[in-house]
Design an enzyme around this catalytic site. Structure first.
Site, PDB file in Angstrom:
ATOM      1  N   ASP A   1     -10.661   8.581 -15.340  1.00 12.66           N
ATOM      2  CA  ASP A   1     -10.004   9.750 -15.906  1.00 12.66           C
ATOM      3  C   ASP A   1     -11.219  10.575 -16.594  1.00 12.66           C
ATOM      4  O   ASP A   1     -10.883  11.298 -17.195  1.00 12.66           O
ATOM      5  CB  ASP A   1      -9.178   9.148 -17.354  1.00 12.66           C
ATOM      6  CG  ASP A   1      -7.671   8.774 -16.929  1.00 12.66           C
ATOM      7  OD1 ASP A   1      -7.171   9.665 -16.323  1.00 12.66           O
ATOM      8  OD2 ASP A   1      -7.132   8.013 -17.790  1.00 12.66           O
TER       9      ASP A   1
ATOM     10  N   LYS B   1       1.992   6.851 -11.038  1.00 14.73           N
ATOM     11  CA  LYS B   1       0.558   6.448 -10.723  1.00 14.73           C
ATOM     12  C   LYS B   1       0.548   5.294  -9.827  1.00 14.73           C
ATOM     13  O   LYS B   1       0.092   5.509  -8.546  1.00 14.73           O
ATOM     14  CB  LYS B   1      -0.299   6.068 -11.734  1.00 14.73           C
ATOM     15  CG  LYS B   1      -0.613   7.671 -12.652  1.00 14.73           C
ATOM     16  CD  LYS B   1      -1.441   7.166 -13.941  1.00 14.73           C
ATOM     17  CE  LYS B   1      -1.521   8.633 -14.821  1.00 14.73           C
ATOM     18  NZ  LYS B   1      -2.096   8.537 -16.231  1.00 14.73           N
TER      19      LYS B   1
ATOM     20  N   GLN C   1      -3.756   3.729 -20.259  1.00 11.78           N
ATOM     21  CA  GLN C   1      -2.725   4.814 -20.443  1.00 11.78           C
ATOM     22  C   GLN C   1      -2.804   5.148 -21.948  1.00 11.78           C
ATOM     23  O   GLN C   1      -2.611   4.393 -22.680  1.00 11.78           O
ATOM     24  CB  GLN C   1      -1.296   4.435 -19.789  1.00 11.78           C
ATOM     25  CG  GLN C   1      -0.206   5.612 -19.952  1.00 11.78           C
ATOM     26  CD  GLN C   1      -0.591   6.765 -18.930  1.00 11.78           C
ATOM     27  OE1 GLN C   1      -0.933   6.733 -17.944  1.00 11.78           O
ATOM     28  NE2 GLN C   1      -0.290   8.042 -19.414  1.00 11.78           N
TER      29      GLN C   1
END
Ligand code: NAD
Length: 284
Positions: free
Chosen positions: A119, A52, A96
């Protein structure tokens, strides 16, 4: 023999689009910023976070990483998020997953500001997706839709079977298929006659987390097979689909690795760009 859908290729085209738009934003003095939080030292999470960060650099974003120890408390994690929520140079925040067991994943997701939740996991963003009026789409299901679009695979009116009902993949994937006017069936661990249902799918999406779960006898001739699964066995990656046998029956298929996986990061870049535009009131 199926045509392989190349996630690296499609993701590169998404990232190129994002990089071009970012260059234009930078001329206005705006640099999209993404903060990535990782708690503990899960090796798979480490790889995802590194990828990322690399993608952020490639498209011209500013990025920051917060590496917190395994024994981080909820209070400590929430205070990092609170600071990031208030920072003007940070447009997107992602934590994460999975988190260590002692941390409350849903509470962490809830703490991220809705307009920085790139997200799209927060209840508010999930609700917006349900209604069909959303800013961000969850990255993996959005990546699946982008691949279908890239390969000009029609979705409207098709029977789409999604195996898996997680909040991160299965449920939103089904919802996005529905938005594109597919007729959708969601299957899960309690589904009866799974094989018979899968055999009626024009588009079969596997998000189970079991290597080789979808075998050729579950697939209709000419079906499109999308493999979301990532299963690590002895350091090697396998999808949820028994690729070699299903490839012979399907019309299109995504490989693992190199299929849906790279798309997730491309869509994260797209969401972060969108967040930056929203924060600066820039129209699409
Ligand atoms: P999960 O464990 O939360 O959900 C798995 C789902 O599979 C559940 O809904 C369960 O009902 C269903 N299932 C389990 N056994 C079944 C059975 N025998 N028959 C039918 N359904 C069954 O997993 P998840 O987070 O949705 O992830 C699924 C897979 O996708 C994993 O391999 C994960 O690593 C992978 N994944 C990939 C990406 C990516 O970027 N490509 C992103 C997220 C997850």
């Amino acid at each position: 023999m199926a045509e392989r859908m190349d996630g690296k290729l499609v993701s590169a085209s998404v990232k190129q689009r994002v990089a071009d738009e970012t260059a234009k934003l930078k001329e206005k003095g705006i640099t999209p910023g993404l903060a990535v939080i990782i708690v503990g030292d899960d090796p798979a999470s480490r790889v995802y976070v590194n990828n990322k960060k690399k993608a952020c650099a490639a498209v011209g974003f500013y990025s920051e990483e917060y590496t917190l120890p395994e024994n981080t408390t909820m209070e400590q994690l929430l205070s990092v998020i609170e600071v990031l929520n208030s920072r003007e140079d940070i447009d997107g925040i992602l934590c994460q997953l999975p988190l260590p067991e002692h941390l409350d994943e849903q509470a962490v997701i809830d703490a991220i500001a809705v307009d920085k939740d790139v997200d799209a996991f927060s209840p508010a963003n999930v609700g917006k997706i349900m209604i069909g009026n959303y800013d961000f789409l969850p990255c993996t299901p959005a990546g699946v839709m982008e691949m279908l679009k890239y390969y000009s695979i029609p979705v409207a009116g098709k029977h789409c079977v999604v195996i898996g009902r997680s909040n991160i993949v299965g449920k939103p994937a089904a919802m996005l298929m529905l938005h594109e006017n597919a007729t959708v069936t969601i299957c899960h661990s309690k589904t009866q006659n799974l094989k018979d249902i899968c055999k009626t799918a024009d588009i079969l999406v596997a998000a189970v987390g079991k290597a080789g779960f979808v075998t050729a006898d579950m697939v209709k001739d000419g079906a499109v097979v999308i493999d979301v699964g990532i299963n690590r066995i002895d350091g090697k990656l396998y999808g949820d689909v028994a690729f070699d046998e299903v490839e012979k029956k399907a019309s299109f298929i995504t490989p693992v690795p190199g299929g849906v996986g790279p798309m997730t990061i491309g869509m994260l870049m797209q969401n972060t760009l969108k967040a930056a535009k929203l924060h600066h009131n820039i129209e699409e």
